[in-house]
Design an enzyme around this catalytic site. Structure first.
Site, short mmCIF file in Angstrom:
data_model
loop_
_atom_site.label_atom_id
_atom_site.label_comp_id
_atom_site.label_asym_id
_atom_site.label_seq_id
_atom_site.Cartn_x
_atom_site.Cartn_y
_atom_site.Cartn_z
N GLY A 46 0.87 -1.18 0.00
CA GLY A 46 0.00 0.00 0.00
C GLY A 46 0.90 1.23 0.00
O GLY A 46 1.83 1.33 0.83
N ALA A 47 0.63 2.16 -0.93
CA ALA A 47 1.58 3.25 -1.16
C ALA A 47 1.97 4.04 0.10
O ALA A 47 3.17 4.19 0.39
CB ALA A 47 1.02 4.17 -2.25
N ARG A 59 10.25 -1.27 -4.49
CA ARG A 59 9.05 -1.33 -5.35
C ARG A 59 9.00 -0.04 -6.19
O ARG A 59 9.08 1.05 -5.64
CB ARG A 59 7.78 -1.53 -4.51
CG ARG A 59 7.80 -2.87 -3.77
CD ARG A 59 6.44 -3.26 -3.25
NE ARG A 59 5.52 -3.58 -4.31
CZ ARG A 59 4.20 -3.66 -4.12
NH1 ARG A 59 3.68 -3.42 -2.94
NH2 ARG A 59 3.41 -3.97 -5.13
N ASP A 82 -1.39 4.57 -6.39
CA ASP A 82 0.04 4.40 -6.14
C ASP A 82 0.86 5.54 -6.73
O ASP A 82 1.93 5.87 -6.23
CB ASP A 82 0.52 3.06 -6.70
CG ASP A 82 0.01 1.94 -5.83
OD1 ASP A 82 -1.13 1.49 -6.06
OD2 ASP A 82 0.71 1.57 -4.88
N ASN A 108 -2.89 2.37 -10.11
CA ASN A 108 -3.35 1.68 -8.90
C ASN A 108 -3.36 0.19 -9.23
O ASN A 108 -3.03 -0.23 -10.36
CB ASN A 108 -4.74 2.17 -8.50
CG ASN A 108 -5.14 1.68 -7.12
OD1 ASN A 108 -4.38 1.85 -6.15
ND2 ASN A 108 -6.30 1.07 -6.99
N LYS A 109 -3.70 -0.60 -8.27
CA LYS A 109 -3.66 -2.06 -8.40
C LYS A 109 -4.27 -2.55 -9.71
O LYS A 109 -5.31 -2.04 -10.14
CB LYS A 109 -4.39 -2.66 -7.19
CG LYS A 109 -4.49 -4.16 -7.14
CD LYS A 109 -3.15 -4.86 -7.26
CE LYS A 109 -2.11 -4.37 -6.29
NZ LYS A 109 -0.73 -4.77 -6.66
#
Ligand code: MRU
Length: 341
Positions: A46-47, A86, A233, A243-244
């Site tokens: 999670g960012a 990441r 993100d 995002n995801k």
């Protein structure tokens, strides 16, 4: 309460999110390399939570620097190791930059530097919760009592220092006595929706229904979804949002069914250096995540796999971006420019 990421007695503690909801195990970190590994391996994810973890990792690293060491070289190694974990969530790099500023301000005095680095990491953690509450306060005004909101991945307390961004908006609406129900996408392949969003909402007694990702269109067509709220993100200067993986599909479905699609994120998730989402680096993860489901192999090991962890939702599919400063509406480029400091 579980520590998503917590600084205690000069150590960093995290609940192992890889094991949730089946097991609640806390991992202790006393070395920055260990923190880097935990970010890479998704113990924490999670960012905003990645940003806080990186800051705490840097603080841990600096606290271990010996007076006779090469301070600049050691610091470079620490920040490079954490930055290489990441690539997509910009909060990681934002937090590293913030820690670098403090380093350059106090590097003349090692003892004081250690204290200041620790204070900054703890401040980033505390601020994040306040920011999320503000995102919640701004975003809840968009929701009406009786609505059902679909969310994708986990943009909740587990993805932040607490309260959450997308789930923070839902929490704030409920705190304002609105009756809100949540539909959580399972979020293949890593199952953040099924494993994390459902778990944390259940802990707070927030009504939640789990669906697999491919059910979203059907449930929208039935008129059972009033809005979609997701986290982010990285948001480019024109509002394009990474995002995801699967967020883009949810946005297209929402657009088709004329359902508002909201992104909830702190200003630290905006990458003011990028003109559009085309420039956002998208992490590709191990093929094992796709050919295994809860440790059970579902395809032959030699299967060719593509496993991008994120996608980019173009700004024209986004109704509004909810930040702690204000709710941004199109024209997003103009709105984002107004947030530049
Ligand atoms: O791969 P993950 O689990 O780190 O991805 C997380 C997401 O995509 C979240 O939606 C995003 O980071 C926002 S969290 C408030």
């Amino acid at each position: 309460m579980y520590p998503v990421v917590e600084w205690k007695n000069n150590k960093v503690y995290m609940i192992d999110q890889r094991l949730l909801p089946l097991e609640e195990k806390i991992i202790e970190h006393s070395d920055y390399r260990q923190v880097a590994r935990s970010i890479k391996d998704m113990v924490v994810r999670g960012a905003p939570a990645i940003g806080v973890s990186a800051a705490m990792g840097i603080a841990l690293g600096v606290m271990a620097i010996k007076p006779d060491g090469n301070l600049e070289a050691d610091f470079k190694e620490i920040t490079a190791t954490l930055s290489a974990t990441r690539p997509t969530a910009v909060n990681l790099f934002w937090a590293v930059e913030r820690m670098k500023k403090v380093f350059h301000l106090w590097k003349q005095d090692l003892a004081l530097l250690k204290q200041k680095m620790k204070e900054e990491a703890i401040a980033i953690d505390k601020e994040d919760v306040e920011i999320n509450r503000q995102i919640g306060a701004n975003g809840q005004a968009l929701l009406k009592s009786g609505q059902t909101i679909l969310t994708h991945c986990n943009a909740g307390a587990l993805a932040t220092a607490g309260y959450g961004t997308a789930l923070g908006v839902i929490r704030a609406a409920i705190e304002n006595n609105k009756d809100i129900r949540v539909v959580a996408d399972e979020t293949r392949p890593y199952l953040q929706g099924a494993r994390l969003t459902v778990w944390e909402l259940q802990q707070d007694n927030i009504p939640v229904t789990l669906i697999t990702d491919n059910m979203a269109g059907y449930i929208m067509a039935q008129g059972r979804i009033d809005g979609v709220i997701v986290g982010a993100d990285r948001i480019a200067g024109n509002g394009d949002t990474a995002n995801k993986i699967g967020t883009y599909s949810a946005a297209i479905l929402a657009n088709y069914h004329k359902i508002p699609f909201y992104v909830a994120a702190p200003v630290s998730t905006i990458d003011f250096t990028l003109e559009s989402g085309k420039e956002i680096p998208i992490e590709e993860r191990d093929k094992e995540e796709v050919i295994y489901f809860m440790k059970q192999r579902t395809a032959r090991p030699e299967t060719e796999v593509f496993n991008p962890a994120f996608d980019v939702t173009p700004h024209h599919l986004i109704t509004a971006i909810i930040t702690e400063k204000k709710v941004l509406y199109p024209d997003f480029k103009k709105a984002i420019d107004s947030l530049r400091q």
